[in-house]
Each structure stands twice: as C-alpha cells, then as structure tokens.
Design an enzyme around this catalytic site. Structure first.
Site, mmCIF file in Angstrom:
data_model
loop_
_atom_site.group_PDB
_atom_site.id
_atom_site.type_symbol
_atom_site.label_atom_id
_atom_site.label_comp_id
_atom_site.label_asym_id
_atom_site.label_seq_id
_atom_site.Cartn_x
_atom_site.Cartn_y
_atom_site.Cartn_z
ATOM 1 N N GLU A 1 2.225 0.061 16.781
ATOM 2 C CA GLU A 1 2.500 -1.059 17.611
ATOM 3 C C GLU A 1 3.429 -1.022 18.458
ATOM 4 O OE1 GLU A 1 0.239 -3.529 17.263
ATOM 5 O OE2 GLU A 1 -1.149 -2.306 16.702
ATOM 6 N N ASP B 1 15.608 -9.684 -1.638
ATOM 7 C CA ASP B 1 14.552 -9.834 -0.697
ATOM 8 C C ASP B 1 15.066 -9.712 0.563
ATOM 9 O OD1 ASP B 1 13.134 -11.612 1.032
ATOM 10 O OD2 ASP B 1 12.260 -12.615 -0.572
ATOM 11 N N TYR C 1 4.966 -9.153 15.935
ATOM 12 C CA TYR C 1 4.858 -7.723 14.278
ATOM 13 C C TYR C 1 5.947 -6.252 15.424
ATOM 14 C CZ TYR C 1 3.668 -3.820 11.593
ATOM 15 O OH TYR C 1 4.044 -2.992 10.944
ATOM 16 N N LYS D 1 9.408 -4.733 15.247
ATOM 17 C CA LYS D 1 9.118 -2.809 15.586
ATOM 18 C C LYS D 1 10.185 -2.577 15.963
ATOM 19 C CE LYS D 1 6.910 -2.304 10.984
ATOM 20 N NZ LYS D 1 7.715 -1.671 9.581
ATOM 21 N N GLN E 1 1.101 -1.502 0.261
ATOM 22 C CA GLN E 1 0.013 0.188 0.276
ATOM 23 C C GLN E 1 0.741 1.598 0.281
ATOM 24 O OE1 GLN E 1 -3.684 1.586 2.891
ATOM 25 N NE2 GLN E 1 -1.706 1.787 4.216
HETATM 26 P P1 NAP Z 1 2.473 -4.174 3.265
HETATM 27 O O1 NAP Z 1 0.447 -3.437 2.149
HETATM 28 O O2 NAP Z 1 2.194 -4.892 4.481
HETATM 29 O O3 NAP Z 1 2.574 -3.682 2.156
HETATM 30 C C1 NAP Z 1 4.381 -4.551 2.529
HETATM 31 C C2 NAP Z 1 5.717 -4.713 1.976
HETATM 32 O O4 NAP Z 1 6.821 -5.242 1.992
HETATM 33 C C3 NAP Z 1 4.874 -5.094 0.016
HETATM 34 O O5 NAP Z 1 5.532 -5.082 -1.062
HETATM 35 C C4 NAP Z 1 6.081 -6.944 0.171
HETATM 36 O O6 NAP Z 1 5.885 -7.379 -1.008
HETATM 37 C C5 NAP Z 1 6.425 -6.525 1.420
HETATM 38 N N1 NAP Z 1 7.417 -7.727 1.722
HETATM 39 C C6 NAP Z 1 7.156 -8.347 2.700
HETATM 40 N N2 NAP Z 1 8.000 -9.123 2.958
HETATM 41 C C7 NAP Z 1 9.459 -8.984 1.642
HETATM 42 C C8 NAP Z 1 11.012 -9.573 2.239
HETATM 43 N N3 NAP Z 1 10.816 -11.062 2.699
HETATM 44 N N4 NAP Z 1 11.175 -8.637 1.702
HETATM 45 C C9 NAP Z 1 10.803 -7.554 0.063
HETATM 46 N N5 NAP Z 1 9.964 -7.338 0.071
HETATM 47 C C10 NAP Z 1 8.823 -7.577 1.838
HETATM 48 O O7 NAP Z 1 2.664 -2.672 4.023
HETATM 49 P P2 NAP Z 1 2.333 -1.152 4.539
HETATM 50 O O8 NAP Z 1 0.594 -1.143 5.070
HETATM 51 O O9 NAP Z 1 2.278 -0.821 3.121
HETATM 52 O O10 NAP Z 1 3.412 -0.349 5.511
HETATM 53 C C11 NAP Z 1 4.564 -0.855 4.928
HETATM 54 C C12 NAP Z 1 5.895 -0.673 6.241
HETATM 55 O O11 NAP Z 1 5.095 0.076 6.949
HETATM 56 C C13 NAP Z 1 5.952 -1.591 6.584
HETATM 57 O O12 NAP Z 1 6.689 -2.283 6.984
HETATM 58 C C14 NAP Z 1 4.203 -1.496 8.132
HETATM 59 O O13 NAP Z 1 4.898 -2.517 8.570
HETATM 60 C C15 NAP Z 1 5.065 -0.535 8.253
HETATM 61 N N6 NAP Z 1 3.614 0.365 8.572
HETATM 62 C C16 NAP Z 1 2.604 0.410 8.134
HETATM 63 C C17 NAP Z 1 1.406 0.840 8.736
HETATM 64 C C18 NAP Z 1 -0.147 1.376 8.207
HETATM 65 O O14 NAP Z 1 -1.298 1.373 9.062
HETATM 66 N N7 NAP Z 1 -0.160 0.923 6.879
HETATM 67 C C19 NAP Z 1 1.605 1.854 10.196
HETATM 68 C C20 NAP Z 1 2.796 1.676 10.729
HETATM 69 C C21 NAP Z 1 4.077 1.228 9.821
HETATM 70 P P3 NAP Z 1 4.296 -8.925 -1.888
HETATM 71 O O15 NAP Z 1 3.739 -7.761 -2.890
HETATM 72 O O16 NAP Z 1 5.275 -9.533 -1.931
HETATM 73 O O17 NAP Z 1 3.822 -9.209 -0.508
HETATM 74 O O1 F7E Z 2 -6.907 -3.685 13.346
HETATM 75 C C1 F7E Z 2 -10.068 -3.983 15.589
HETATM 76 C C2 F7E Z 2 -8.633 -5.301 16.046
HETATM 77 O O2 F7E Z 2 -5.758 -5.805 11.296
HETATM 78 C C3 F7E Z 2 -7.165 -2.352 14.088
HETATM 79 C C4 F7E Z 2 -0.859 -2.576 10.010
HETATM 80 O O3 F7E Z 2 -1.281 -1.757 9.053
HETATM 81 O O4 F7E Z 2 -1.506 -0.943 11.354
HETATM 82 C C5 F7E Z 2 -2.084 -1.915 11.268
HETATM 83 O O5 F7E Z 2 -2.095 -2.459 12.013
HETATM 84 C C6 F7E Z 2 -8.072 -2.968 14.651
HETATM 85 C C7 F7E Z 2 -7.228 -4.164 15.989
HETATM 86 O O6 F7E Z 2 -4.950 -3.300 11.855
HETATM 87 C C8 F7E Z 2 -11.499 -6.741 13.663
HETATM 88 O O7 F7E Z 2 -8.388 -5.535 17.125
HETATM 89 C C9 F7E Z 2 -11.988 -5.702 14.884
HETATM 90 O O8 F7E Z 2 -7.876 -3.505 17.415
HETATM 91 O O9 F7E Z 2 -7.057 -2.958 10.951
HETATM 92 P P1 F7E Z 2 -5.739 -3.746 11.913
HETATM 93 P P2 F7E Z 2 -3.547 -2.763 13.368
HETATM 94 O O10 F7E Z 2 -3.526 -4.301 14.200
HETATM 95 O O11 F7E Z 2 -4.170 -2.017 14.417
HETATM 96 C C10 F7E Z 2 -0.750 -1.064 12.630
HETATM 97 C C11 F7E Z 2 -0.321 0.714 12.650
HETATM 98 C C12 F7E Z 2 0.913 -1.399 11.449
HETATM 99 O O12 F7E Z 2 1.912 -1.453 11.697
HETATM 100 C C13 F7E Z 2 0.384 -2.386 11.105
HETATM 101 O O13 F7E Z 2 1.420 -2.925 9.383
HETATM 102 O O14 F7E Z 2 -9.333 -3.310 14.634
HETATM 103 N N1 F7E Z 2 -10.780 -5.363 14.935
HETATM 104 N N2 F7E Z 2 -13.024 -6.564 14.080
HETATM 105 C C14 F7E Z 2 -10.282 -6.070 13.520
HETATM 106 N N3 F7E Z 2 -9.031 -6.372 13.007
HETATM 107 C C15 F7E Z 2 -9.008 -6.874 11.791
HETATM 108 N N4 F7E Z 2 -8.050 -7.104 11.008
HETATM 109 N N5 F7E Z 2 -10.204 -7.722 11.471
HETATM 110 C C16 F7E Z 2 -11.805 -7.860 12.155
HETATM 111 O O15 F7E Z 2 -12.804 -8.259 12.118
#
Ligand code: NAP
Ligand code: F7E
Length: 319
Positions: free
Chosen positions: A125, A56, A147, A151, A12
């Site tokens: 997290e 990777d 996770y 991190k 994303q």
């Molecule tokens: P995402 O959609 O899950 O994308 C993760 C990316 O990492 C994908 O391109 C995936 O490739 C790649 N990847 C996974 N394992 C890999 C490996 N072994 N080697 C190389 N690439 C690999 O995550 P996102 O939501 O864009 O988030 C981006 C980063 O920000 C992540 O590190 C996430 O933990 C962190 N983050 C996200 C959020 C959020 O709310 N979105 C908040 C805080 C931090 P594939 O397409 O091949 O699976």
């Molecule tokens: O859960 C509640 C669940 O899975 C959000 C990743 O991008 O953000 C993400 O992690 C909340 C939690 O995201 C369902 O219990 C209720 O409290 O959308 P989520 P996450 O776990 O917060 C952080 C910042 C990252 O860094 C991560 O990479 O929603 N919840 N009902 C549910 N969650 C899911 N998935 N499914 C349910 O049905």
C-alpha cells in the site's frame, strides 16, 4: 534460547509467526493490548507455549517495560491498525499505532537492546497509485490512503534508525497475504466465508465491491518465513515479498465458487458500498531479489490458497 518479541501476536500474521518461531526453538513473547473482551482465538492452540506481555503501541512506558523484562534478541513489529478503508475513518488512530508506534518500538530497542534485530511490517500500500508494475525497492512511494501514509512513515523511520543508530532494522514490503485466519472484512475471507455460507444454505448472495481490482495474493504462512529470513542475514536489507502474480477479485470468486461446484455469477452482487477504484498500475511484487538473496519462495499458490480458505470456512460453519 533466543527470545523473539512479536507485537500484533493476536493478528493473522502474529499467530503464524509465533508457530513458526516456536518450531525453530525460540522463546516467544507476544505483546497484547487490553480489550474488554479477550480474543486470543488465533493463538489459543499455542497459548501454553508462548508468553503474553501486556502493552500497547500507543504507550511508550509499556513497551519499555517489555523490552526491559524480556531482553528480546529479535523483534517483529506486526501490530497496528491494518484496515485500509477504516484508516479513512480513524486516520489519527491509524497514524498513532501504524506510524508513531514504530518509533516507540525502535526507541526501546535503541535504548534497551541495541543489538536486537528488528523487523518492520511494511506494505505494498506504500506504492499506492504506483508508477510501474511490478514494484521493487526503487519504485516511488505514492500512498493513497492514511494507512499507506502511516506505513511509509514506519518504513522510512526504520531505514533512518538503521542508518543513524547502526541498528539491524529491516523493512519487509509485503503484498496481500491471506489465510483461514484472515479477518472477515478483507475481501478474500469475505469471499471464502460467503461461498461456504451459500453452499450450506445460510446465505443466497455475496455483495462485493470492485470485481476488477487486482491484487498479488499469497498465503500468510509462507510470508512469515520471509520475515524470519530477513533477520538472519549478515547485513540489514529491505525486501519486497509477494508472489509476482496479479489476480482480479473476479478470478478469486470464480475459483472459490468452483471449489463447491457453483457458478459465481449466480451469487455475486455488485454493491457500491464496497467499491474502491482500481489502481492504474496493479499492485504486484517483483520478488526477484528476495528469491535470489533470501532463498524465499511461496509454497502455496493462488488456487491452493483459495481452496484452503473455502474448505476451512465450510468446516467451521458446518461444525
Ligand atoms: P491484523 O490481523 O489486523 O493484526 C494486527 C495486530 O495488531 C493485532 O494483533 C492487533 O491487536 C494489533 N494491534 C492493533 N493496534 C494495536 C496497538 N495500538 N497496540 C498493540 N497492538 C495493536 O494484521 P495482519 O494481517 O496480521 O498484518 C500484520 C502486520 O503486517 C500489520 O502491521 C499489517 O499492517 C502488515 N501487513 C499486512 C499485510 C497482509 O496482507 N496481511 C500486508 C502487508 C503488511 P488486537 O487483536 O487487539 O486488535
Ligand atoms: O482489498 C477489493 C478492494 O480489503 C483487496 C491489508 O492487509 O493488504 C490488505 O489491504 C482488494 C481491494 O485488502 C471488496 O477494492 C472488492 O482492491 O482485502 P482488501 P487491501 O485493502 O488490499 C495490504 C497489502 C495491507 O497492507 C493491508 O493491511 O479487494 N474489493 N470488493 C473489496 N475489498 C473488501 N475489503 N471488501 C469488498 O467487498
């Protein structure tokens, strides 16, 4: 022309960041890992403008070759296993990409391009069962899942390499950010997609976990701007990035169903399979320093984000 290397470009954030950097005139190199089914759906529309490099985070040599070939000026480390629930089932794999992967990238940077600037994708997290709300850089790190633990390692190794090797390496502690490109297993997209299915008669219920769980949600397009801003400063500094407002999953449902003129209470079913206990202190950011020092603030609010996601799912399902 500056060269930006993005790990996780197929994800994303990687897709939004690539668009943003192309708009700023960067040469964008995206690292992708080999999968048996190729899925570049999030970057299909910009594929002819970016360069794909195979590598990777688990494979040091592949990373080294990419640094050597492209000599990046800026490196955005967004790759890794990012699903909190899955990290319980794949704890070691999560640590390999999300924790050790950071050191592998930093070692390449230190050895090949020590003047390059480095962004690490850290997360709320890491605060886990937080001592206080809102959280800031001084809040104790207290992760509650593999996770979050991985991190914390990435965050601390980034700080350590900055101090020991004098790298311009920063860690952005980002709160949940969402978009129509979010994976379906995250709650926001599960809701927007579920609402669209129900509206179009393709489903008659939406099964969710804890409706009282709270999160600080924003739009991914706004958050990648913060990543770039963090690499443009005079000094490397970490920042907390979020909206500063917590909302419940229930509120998210109410607004999402409102968009299509339905009442969420008639369709949402509580399912223990998706239940996670809510945190005592909600995970909500103090974005004050980022706003004051980076001039960053989100442009898309809670309701607008939900409407964007529901309308995108409606359009995709109807086509
Ligand atoms: P995402 O959609 O899950 O994308 C993760 C990316 O990492 C994908 O391109 C995936 O490739 C790649 N990847 C996974 N394992 C890999 C490996 N072994 N080697 C190389 N690439 C690999 O995550 P996102 O939501 O864009 O988030 C981006 C980063 O920000 C992540 O590190 C996430 O933990 C962190 N983050 C996200 C959020 C959020 O709310 N979105 C908040 C805080 C931090 P594939 O397409 O091949 O699976
Ligand atoms: O859960 C509640 C669940 O899975 C959000 C990743 O991008 O953000 C993400 O992690 C909340 C939690 O995201 C369902 O219990 C209720 O409290 O959308 P989520 P996450 O776990 O917060 C952080 C910042 C990252 O860094 C991560 O990479 O929603 N919840 N009902 C549910 N969650 C899911 N998935 N499914 C349910 O049905």
């Amino acid at each position: 022309m500056k060269v930006a290397l993005i790990t996780g470009i197929t994800g994303q954030d990687g897709s939004y960041l690539a668009e943003y950097l192309l708009g700023k005139g960067y040469r964008v190199v995206g690292m992708v890992r080999r999968t048996s089914t190729i899925d570049y759906s999030r970057i299909d529309h910009i594929q002819d403008q970016i360069e794909i490099a195979h590598g990777d985070l688990l494979d040091q040599g592949s990373l080294y070759d990419i640094f050597d070939t492209y000599q990046p000026d800026e490196v955005y480390n967004l790759g890794g296993q990012s699903n909190v629930q899955l990290s319980w089932a794949q704890a070691v794999l999560t640590a390999e990409s999300t924790a050790l992967g950071v050191t592998r990238v930093l070692d390449c940077l230190r050895m090949v391009t020590p003047l390059a600037r480095f962004y690490q994708a850290s997360t709320s997290e890491m605060f886990g069962e937080a001592d206080e709300s809102p959280q800031h850089l001084g809040t104790r790190l207290n992760p509650r899942n593999p996770y979050g633990v991985a991190k914390v390692y990435g965050h601390l190794i980034t700080q350590n390499y900055r101090q020991k090797h004098g790298l311009f390496a920063v860690s952005g502690i980002l709160y949940n950010h969402e978009s129509p490109r979010r994976d379906l297993d995250f709650v926001t997209r599960k809701i927007s997609h579920g609402v669209a299915q129900i509206k179009l008669g393709l489903a008659d219920e939406l099964r969710l976990g804890n409706l009282d769980a709270q999160r600080d949600w924003g739009f991914a397009g706004d958050y990648v701007r913060a990543m770039w801003l963090m690499l443009q400063g005079d000094q490397p500094r970490d920042y907390v990035i979020g909206s500063g407002q917590a909302h419940t999953v229930r509120e998210f449902c109410r607004v999402a169903f409102d968009v299509v003129g339905l009442d969420y209470q008639a369709y949402v079913v509580a399912d223990p399979a998706f239940f996670r206990p809510a945190e005592g202190h909600p995970l909500v950011a103090d974005p004050g320093p980022a706003q004051a020092e980076l001039g960053w603030k989100p442009e898309v609010g809670f309701e607008a984000l939900i409407e964007m996601m529901v309308r995108a799912d409606l359009a995709a399902l109807a086509s």
